[in-house]
Design a protein around this motif. Sequence first.
Motif, PDB file in Angstrom:
ATOM      1  N   GLU A  73     -62.432 -37.710  20.453  1.00 41.17           N
ATOM      2  CA  GLU A  73     -61.423 -37.192  21.352  1.00 41.17           C
ATOM      3  C   GLU A  73     -61.954 -35.652  21.961  1.00 41.17           C
ATOM      4  O   GLU A  73     -61.764 -35.464  23.000  1.00 41.17           O
ATOM      5  N   LEU A  88     -64.286 -36.567  24.830  1.00 45.40           N
ATOM      6  CA  LEU A  88     -63.457 -36.943  25.822  1.00 45.40           C
ATOM      7  C   LEU A  88     -63.083 -35.820  26.734  1.00 45.40           C
ATOM      8  O   LEU A  88     -63.013 -35.944  27.833  1.00 45.40           O
ATOM      9  N   LYS A  89     -62.239 -35.007  25.989  1.00 46.87           N
ATOM     10  CA  LYS A  89     -61.927 -34.071  26.381  1.00 46.87           C
ATOM     11  C   LYS A  89     -62.783 -32.982  27.321  1.00 46.87           C
ATOM     12  O   LYS A  89     -62.463 -32.463  28.316  1.00 46.87           O
ATOM     13  N   GLN A 105     -65.418 -33.843  28.299  1.00 50.53           N
ATOM     14  CA  GLN A 105     -66.199 -34.727  29.778  1.00 50.53           C
ATOM     15  C   GLN A 105     -65.172 -34.833  30.702  1.00 50.53           C
ATOM     16  O   GLN A 105     -65.444 -35.298  31.977  1.00 50.53           O
ATOM     17  N   GLY A 106     -63.897 -34.976  30.429  1.00 48.93           N
ATOM     18  CA  GLY A 106     -62.878 -35.329  31.277  1.00 48.93           C
ATOM     19  C   GLY A 106     -62.414 -34.153  32.459  1.00 48.93           C
ATOM     20  O   GLY A 106     -62.701 -32.992  32.106  1.00 48.93           O
ATOM     21  N   ARG A 133     -55.736 -36.703  33.271  1.00 44.87           N
ATOM     22  CA  ARG A 133     -55.141 -38.043  32.535  1.00 44.87           C
ATOM     23  C   ARG A 133     -55.253 -37.759  31.368  1.00 44.87           C
ATOM     24  O   ARG A 133     -56.049 -37.060  30.516  1.00 44.87           O
ATOM     25  N   ILE A 138     -55.794 -39.126  27.430  1.00 46.60           N
ATOM     26  CA  ILE A 138     -56.754 -40.156  26.756  1.00 46.60           C
ATOM     27  C   ILE A 138     -56.103 -41.354  26.136  1.00 46.60           C
ATOM     28  O   ILE A 138     -55.137 -41.063  25.485  1.00 46.60           O
ATOM     29  N   ASP A 174     -60.268 -45.650  26.425  1.00 43.97           N
ATOM     30  CA  ASP A 174     -61.184 -44.487  26.482  1.00 43.97           C
ATOM     31  C   ASP A 174     -61.961 -44.417  24.986  1.00 43.97           C
ATOM     32  O   ASP A 174     -63.064 -44.273  24.870  1.00 43.97           O
ATOM     33  N   TYR A 175     -61.113 -44.490  24.023  1.00 47.16           N
ATOM     34  CA  TYR A 175     -61.685 -44.757  22.646  1.00 47.16           C
ATOM     35  C   TYR A 175     -62.579 -45.972  22.545  1.00 47.16           C
ATOM     36  O   TYR A 175     -63.536 -46.049  21.943  1.00 47.16           O
ATOM     37  N   ALA A 224     -64.221 -47.631  24.673  1.00 50.59           N
ATOM     38  CA  ALA A 224     -65.610 -47.403  25.484  1.00 50.59           C
ATOM     39  C   ALA A 224     -66.402 -46.625  24.683  1.00 50.59           C
ATOM     40  O   ALA A 224     -67.610 -46.690  24.912  1.00 50.59           O
ATOM     41  N   ARG A 225     -65.817 -45.700  23.691  1.00 49.27           N
ATOM     42  CA  ARG A 225     -66.743 -45.128  22.867  1.00 49.27           C
ATOM     43  C   ARG A 225     -67.096 -45.745  21.576  1.00 49.27           C
ATOM     44  O   ARG A 225     -67.830 -45.204  20.762  1.00 49.27           O
TER      45      ARG A 225
END
Length: 70
Positions: free
Chosen positions: A46, A49-50, A52-53, A57, A59, A63-64, A66-67
């Motif tokens: 998380e 993702l935060k 990089q985003g 939108r 998460i 998204d999880y 994809a990681r």
Amino acid sequence: SDLEKRLWGAADELRANSKLKSSEYSVPVLGLIFLRYADHKFTTAEAKLKSQGSGRRTIGKADYQARGVL
């Protein structure tokens, strides 16, 4: 370390306040270890993702996935 003290404290609490036999401790303890591991994986993912985003939108599950977390 602090983690070791907390784990020993939790083990003492488990022994004192449960009706589990010593051979049955592994079930709840392994469950707690797994939950801690899963929480760490999701928190780390998380945060990445935060960072990089764009923040526009939320998460989601994709998204999880994809990681490789789910």
